[in-house]
Design a protein around this motif. Structure first.
Motif, PDB file in Angstrom:
ATOM      1  N   PHE A 162      76.485  21.283  23.324  1.00  0.00           N
ATOM      2  CA  PHE A 162      77.505  20.235  23.367  1.00  0.00           C
ATOM      3  C   PHE A 162      78.879  20.884  23.347  1.00  0.00           C
ATOM      4  O   PHE A 162      79.209  21.648  22.434  1.00  0.00           O
ATOM      5  N   LYS A 163      79.708  20.586  24.358  1.00  0.00           N
ATOM      6  CA  LYS A 163      81.076  21.086  24.374  1.00  0.00           C
ATOM      7  C   LYS A 163      81.933  20.183  25.257  1.00  0.00           C
ATOM      8  O   LYS A 163      81.458  19.579  26.219  1.00  0.00           O
ATOM      9  N   ASN A 164      83.200  20.080  24.909  1.00  0.00           N
ATOM     10  CA  ASN A 164      84.182  19.300  25.682  1.00  0.00           C
ATOM     11  C   ASN A 164      83.682  17.897  26.014  1.00  0.00           C
ATOM     12  O   ASN A 164      83.792  17.417  27.143  1.00  0.00           O
ATOM     13  N   GLU A 165      83.113  17.228  25.011  1.00  0.00           N
ATOM     14  CA  GLU A 165      82.624  15.860  25.188  1.00  0.00           C
ATOM     15  C   GLU A 165      82.566  15.171  23.830  1.00  0.00           C
ATOM     16  O   GLU A 165      82.589  15.826  22.785  1.00  0.00           O
ATOM     17  N   VAL A 166      82.488  13.852  23.853  1.00  0.00           N
ATOM     18  CA  VAL A 166      82.299  13.093  22.627  1.00  0.00           C
ATOM     19  C   VAL A 166      80.842  13.216  22.211  1.00  0.00           C
ATOM     20  O   VAL A 166      79.935  12.907  22.989  1.00  0.00           O
ATOM     21  N   VAL A 167      80.606  13.672  20.989  1.00  0.00           N
ATOM     22  CA  VAL A 167      79.247  13.901  20.496  1.00  0.00           C
ATOM     23  C   VAL A 167      79.041  13.086  19.226  1.00  0.00           C
ATOM     24  O   VAL A 167      79.935  12.999  18.382  1.00  0.00           O
ATOM     25  N   THR A 168      77.860  12.485  19.093  1.00  0.00           N
ATOM     26  CA  THR A 168      77.523  11.716  17.899  1.00  0.00           C
ATOM     27  C   THR A 168      76.412  12.425  17.127  1.00  0.00           C
ATOM     28  O   THR A 168      75.693  13.265  17.667  1.00  0.00           O
ATOM     29  N   GLN A 169      76.272  12.050  15.852  1.00  0.00           N
ATOM     30  CA  GLN A 169      75.178  12.578  15.045  1.00  0.00           C
ATOM     31  C   GLN A 169      73.838  12.273  15.692  1.00  0.00           C
ATOM     32  O   GLN A 169      72.921  13.106  15.686  1.00  0.00           O
ATOM     33  N   SER A 170      73.715  11.085  16.258  1.00  0.00           N
ATOM     34  CA  SER A 170      72.459  10.671  16.883  1.00  0.00           C
ATOM     35  C   SER A 170      72.090  11.570  18.063  1.00  0.00           C
ATOM     36  O   SER A 170      70.925  11.909  18.262  1.00  0.00           O
ATOM     37  N   MET A 171      73.092  11.969  18.843  1.00  0.00           N
ATOM     38  CA  MET A 171      72.829  12.848  19.993  1.00  0.00           C
ATOM     39  C   MET A 171      72.301  14.209  19.534  1.00  0.00           C
ATOM     40  O   MET A 171      71.360  14.754  20.112  1.00  0.00           O
ATOM     41  N   VAL A 172      72.912  14.751  18.467  1.00  0.00           N
ATOM     42  CA  VAL A 172      72.479  16.051  17.957  1.00  0.00           C
ATOM     43  C   VAL A 172      71.075  15.951  17.382  1.00  0.00           C
ATOM     44  O   VAL A 172      70.212  16.802  17.637  1.00  0.00           O
ATOM     45  N   LEU A 173      70.823  14.897  16.602  1.00  0.00           N
ATOM     46  CA  LEU A 173      69.515  14.712  15.990  1.00  0.00           C
ATOM     47  C   LEU A 173      68.430  14.517  17.047  1.00  0.00           C
ATOM     48  O   LEU A 173      67.335  15.088  16.954  1.00  0.00           O
ATOM     49  N   SER A 174      68.743  13.743  18.079  1.00  0.00           N
ATOM     50  CA  SER A 174      67.774  13.506  19.151  1.00  0.00           C
ATOM     51  C   SER A 174      67.420  14.798  19.881  1.00  0.00           C
ATOM     52  O   SER A 174      66.263  15.046  20.195  1.00  0.00           O
ATOM     53  N   ALA A 175      68.433  15.628  20.127  1.00  0.00           N
ATOM     54  CA  ALA A 175      68.178  16.911  20.792  1.00  0.00           C
ATOM     55  C   ALA A 175      67.283  17.793  19.924  1.00  0.00           C
ATOM     56  O   ALA A 175      66.357  18.447  20.420  1.00  0.00           O
ATOM     57  N   GLY A 176      67.533  17.796  18.629  1.00  0.00           N
ATOM     58  CA  GLY A 176      66.731  18.607  17.725  1.00  0.00           C
ATOM     59  C   GLY A 176      65.299  18.131  17.613  1.00  0.00           C
ATOM     60  O   GLY A 176      64.393  18.917  17.338  1.00  0.00           O
ATOM     61  N   GLN A 177      65.083  16.832  17.839  1.00  0.00           N
ATOM     62  CA  GLN A 177      63.743  16.260  17.767  1.00  0.00           C
ATOM     63  C   GLN A 177      63.054  16.224  19.130  1.00  0.00           C
ATOM     64  O   GLN A 177      61.904  15.801  19.238  1.00  0.00           O
ATOM     65  N   GLY A 178      63.767  16.663  20.171  1.00  0.00           N
ATOM     66  CA  GLY A 178      63.179  16.670  21.506  1.00  0.00           C
ATOM     67  C   GLY A 178      63.128  15.307  22.149  1.00  0.00           C
ATOM     68  O   GLY A 178      62.294  15.049  23.018  1.00  0.00           O
ATOM     69  N   VAL A 179      64.032  14.419  21.719  1.00  0.00           N
ATOM     70  CA  VAL A 179      64.054  13.055  22.260  1.00  0.00           C
ATOM     71  C   VAL A 179      65.279  12.882  23.139  1.00  0.00           C
ATOM     72  O   VAL A 179      66.390  13.234  22.752  1.00  0.00           O
ATOM     73  N   GLN A 180      65.104  12.322  24.333  1.00  0.00           N
ATOM     74  CA  GLN A 180      66.230  12.023  25.217  1.00  0.00           C
ATOM     75  C   GLN A 180      66.703  10.609  24.942  1.00  0.00           C
ATOM     76  O   GLN A 180      65.915   9.661  24.907  1.00  0.00           O
ATOM     77  N   LYS A 181      68.009  10.445  24.722  1.00  0.00           N
ATOM     78  CA  LYS A 181      68.550   9.121  24.412  1.00  0.00           C
ATOM     79  C   LYS A 181      69.581   8.720  25.460  1.00  0.00           C
ATOM     80  O   LYS A 181      70.691   9.192  25.474  1.00  0.00           O
ATOM     81  N   GLU A 182      69.182   7.814  26.322  1.00  0.00           N
ATOM     82  CA  GLU A 182      70.078   7.369  27.385  1.00  0.00           C
ATOM     83  C   GLU A 182      71.227   6.538  26.856  1.00  0.00           C
ATOM     84  O   GLU A 182      72.286   6.467  27.433  1.00  0.00           O
ATOM     85  N   GLU A 183      71.000   5.886  25.700  1.00  0.00           N
ATOM     86  CA  GLU A 183      72.022   4.963  25.174  1.00  0.00           C
ATOM     87  C   GLU A 183      73.328   5.674  24.862  1.00  0.00           C
ATOM     88  O   GLU A 183      74.379   5.070  24.865  1.00  0.00           O
ATOM     89  N   GLU A 184      73.252   7.016  24.603  1.00  0.00           N
ATOM     90  CA  GLU A 184      74.467   7.720  24.249  1.00  0.00           C
ATOM     91  C   GLU A 184      75.431   7.829  25.420  1.00  0.00           C
ATOM     92  O   GLU A 184      76.613   7.996  25.237  1.00  0.00           O
ATOM     93  N   ALA A 185      74.896   7.751  26.627  1.00  0.00           N
ATOM     94  CA  ALA A 185      75.738   7.897  27.812  1.00  0.00           C
ATOM     95  C   ALA A 185      76.768   6.790  27.921  1.00  0.00           C
ATOM     96  O   ALA A 185      77.825   6.930  28.520  1.00  0.00           O
ATOM     97  N   ALA A 186      76.453   5.646  27.290  1.00  0.00           N
ATOM     98  CA  ALA A 186      77.379   4.521  27.368  1.00  0.00           C
ATOM     99  C   ALA A 186      78.520   4.621  26.368  1.00  0.00           C
ATOM    100  O   ALA A 186      79.463   3.866  26.424  1.00  0.00           O
ATOM    101  N   GLU A 187      78.424   5.564  25.433  1.00  0.00           N
ATOM    102  CA  GLU A 187      79.447   5.667  24.392  1.00  0.00           C
ATOM    103  C   GLU A 187      80.685   6.391  24.886  1.00  0.00           C
ATOM    104  O   GLU A 187      80.590   7.307  25.668  1.00  0.00           O
TER     105      GLU A 187
END
Length: 510
Positions: free
Chosen positions: A485-510
């Motif tokens: 993650f760099k030069n973008e808005v990042v949420t705790q949920s995005m980091v946690l999802s990446a660590g768990q191997g889950v893709q979260k499309e909902e973050e793209a709308a944020e």
């Protein structure tokens, strides 16, 4: 004590001094049956001292402790265990060469005649593991387990005693998010079963979620007793530390990558036991690079290999373009690399030594010498500079570090590196078990180092902390870097999802 069938334990008018320093003054504290009562306060506020009096580690100077309405004297940990009190301390007490089962029932082993009945002990441990769904096996040797799993063993030890009151001192400090959620479910189950819990934590969100009441200590005195509906974040922080600390930017952040000149260049690093593989990344001058991921993802093992504690099977590490041909802690120190380990008590400092001696540990090569002996004056001067630079409390250079609060112990570990001309600082779990005030101070230290051109690597399981300090974030999962993650808005949920191997499309709308 007034008759109250709800109260299981009450400490009334407790005083305690060490030498001439008063650490507790007229402190009152009580716990109801089936209640989760949180205890908060800055490092040095007196929380640990109060708990050690309740559990018989320290004797009180004045005051009285009542158990189920009756006055009691608790002069040892055995005394409190007989009453039905178990304590899970922040500093782990597991014995690495023993198995999980041997640790859980240490000193209480079931016997067949004069011999330990290992089969029954393993069976009893398995029943506990199944009941609470812990990811453990009774026969596993603890030395093969990580910090998070060792913490779970501490919790199992408490649960194995059918205690009426369970004291939890920073129980989630080393747990992953999934492990912490498991613990919270256990706490809710225990509460329903009528077990009382004293919950000590610096993680405010846990206190808000779990506690029925909250007692706040400040400077060794009662500062507030809040009912559940009165536990308001801003009010708690202000009461606890007397100043407002900004906690608002914890769930989302615009990361701004520093770029610029490369300080550390890691190429294809692979662990011989496959805890991480083919890891490549760079850190730039003045950049704080955060490593996210769950416990066991390989982050700690990776930074230990970079520093030279563990030997990788392949790969190369370059500092300012110079290849580190035979990495070792000694070589890393000479190259200008500092390292703050995950387990500060066992690896970061020597508890019985003073602040002066601990600060000097990594700096004997730059201290003045009188013949073959190190200059005592230069050693003391360096300690005083470290104390002043990061406000170590108490400011006594001769104070044993082992009796300090967790936050000040961590400051000592950090302080010894600030005395050197650092090029890179690696910090693993920088604020585990540390209150919000001390956290803010440590973040400022890291940010100040980065502003001076030092490259900083931060490994942390605290998502809010990860976003707070990082300019750029790498997420590891099962030994691989899976997301940057760099030069973008990042949420705790995005980091946690990446660590768990889950893709979260909902973050793209944020």
């Amino acid at each position: 004590m007034a008759e109250n069938s709800k109260v299981i334990l009450e400490a009334k008018g407790i005083y305690k001094s060490f030498s001439t320093v008063r650490v507790l003054q007229d402190v009152d504290f009580s716990v109801d049956k089936g209640e989760v009562h949180a205890l908060m306060g800055e490092n040095g506020a007196g929380k640990s001292t109060l708990i050690k009096i309740i559990t018989g580690v320290y004797s009180k100077d004045q005051g009285q402790i009542y158990w189920e309405g009756q006055p009691v004297e608790i002069n040892s940990y055995q005394d409190c265990q007989k009453l039905g009190v178990a304590c899970i301390y922040q500093e782990l007490s597991v014995i690495p060469p023993l198995t999980v089962a041997q640790n859980v029932f240490l000193g209480r082993e079931p016997r067949k005649g004069k011999l330990i009945d290992f089969k029954k002990m393993n069976q009893m441990t398995q029943e506990l593991i199944d009941k609470y769904q812990f990811p453990l096996k009774p026969t596993t040797v603890v030395d093969n387990l990580g910090i998070g799993q060792r913490q779970l063993i501490e919790i199992l030890k408490g649960l194995s005693q059918d205690s009426k009151l369970l004291i939890m001192d920073e129980p989630t400090a080393s747990l992953s998010g999934k492990e912490a959620e498991m613990l919270f479910k256990i706490i809710q189950t225990l509460r329903k079963q009528g077990v009382s819990i004293i919950y000590i934590s610096h993680r405010l969100e846990e206190v808000y979620m779990l506690s029925d009441r909250l007692t706040i200590l400040r400077d060794g005195k009662n500062a507030a007793l809040l009912q559940k509906h009165e536990i308001i974040p801003a009010k708690v922080i202000e009461t606890m530390i007397g100043k407002v600390v900004d906690e608002s930017a914890g769930s989302k952040k615009m990361l701004q990558s520093k770029g610029g000149e490369v300080r550390l260049d890691v190429k294809g690093l692979t662990d011989k036991t496959d805890r991480f593989r083919n890891i490549s990344f760079q850190v730039h001058k003045g950049e704080i690079l955060g490593f996210g991921g769950l416990i066991g993802a390989g982050r700690t093992e990776l930074v230990r290999a970079i520093y030279g504690i563990d030997k990788p099977i392949s790969g190369e590490v370059y500092l300012d373009g110079e290849k580190m041909t035979d990495p070792s802690p000694k070589h890393s120190i000479q190259m200008g690399i500092g390292f703050v380990p995950e387990d500060r008590r066992n690896d970061g400092f020597i508890p019985l030594l003073s602040t002066t001696k601990n600060v000097a540990l990594t700096n004997y090569d730059i201290l003045k010498k009188s013949g073959l002996a190190v200059s005592d004056k230069d050693e003391l001067d360096m300690s005083k500079r470290a104390i002043e630079a990061i406000d170590i409390r108490p400011s006594d250079p001769d104070k044993q570090v082992g009796v300090m609060s967790g936050g000040n112990q961590q400051k000592v570990v950090l302080g010894k590196w600030l005395m050197r001309d650092l090029r890179l600082l690696i910090v693993d779990e920088p604020t585990a078990g540390i209150d919000v005030g001390a956290k803010d101070e440590i973040y400022s230290i890291l940010e100040d180092l980065a502003s001076k051109g030092v490259a900083v690597i931060v490994v942390t399981s605290d998502l809010q902390e990860l976003l707070r300090v990082s300019h750029r974030i790498l997420v590891m999962r099962k030994g691989d870097i899976v997301k940057e993650f760099k030069n973008e808005v990042v949420t705790q949920s995005m980091v946690l999802s990446a660590g768990q191997g889950v893709q979260k499309e909902e973050e793209a709308a944020e």
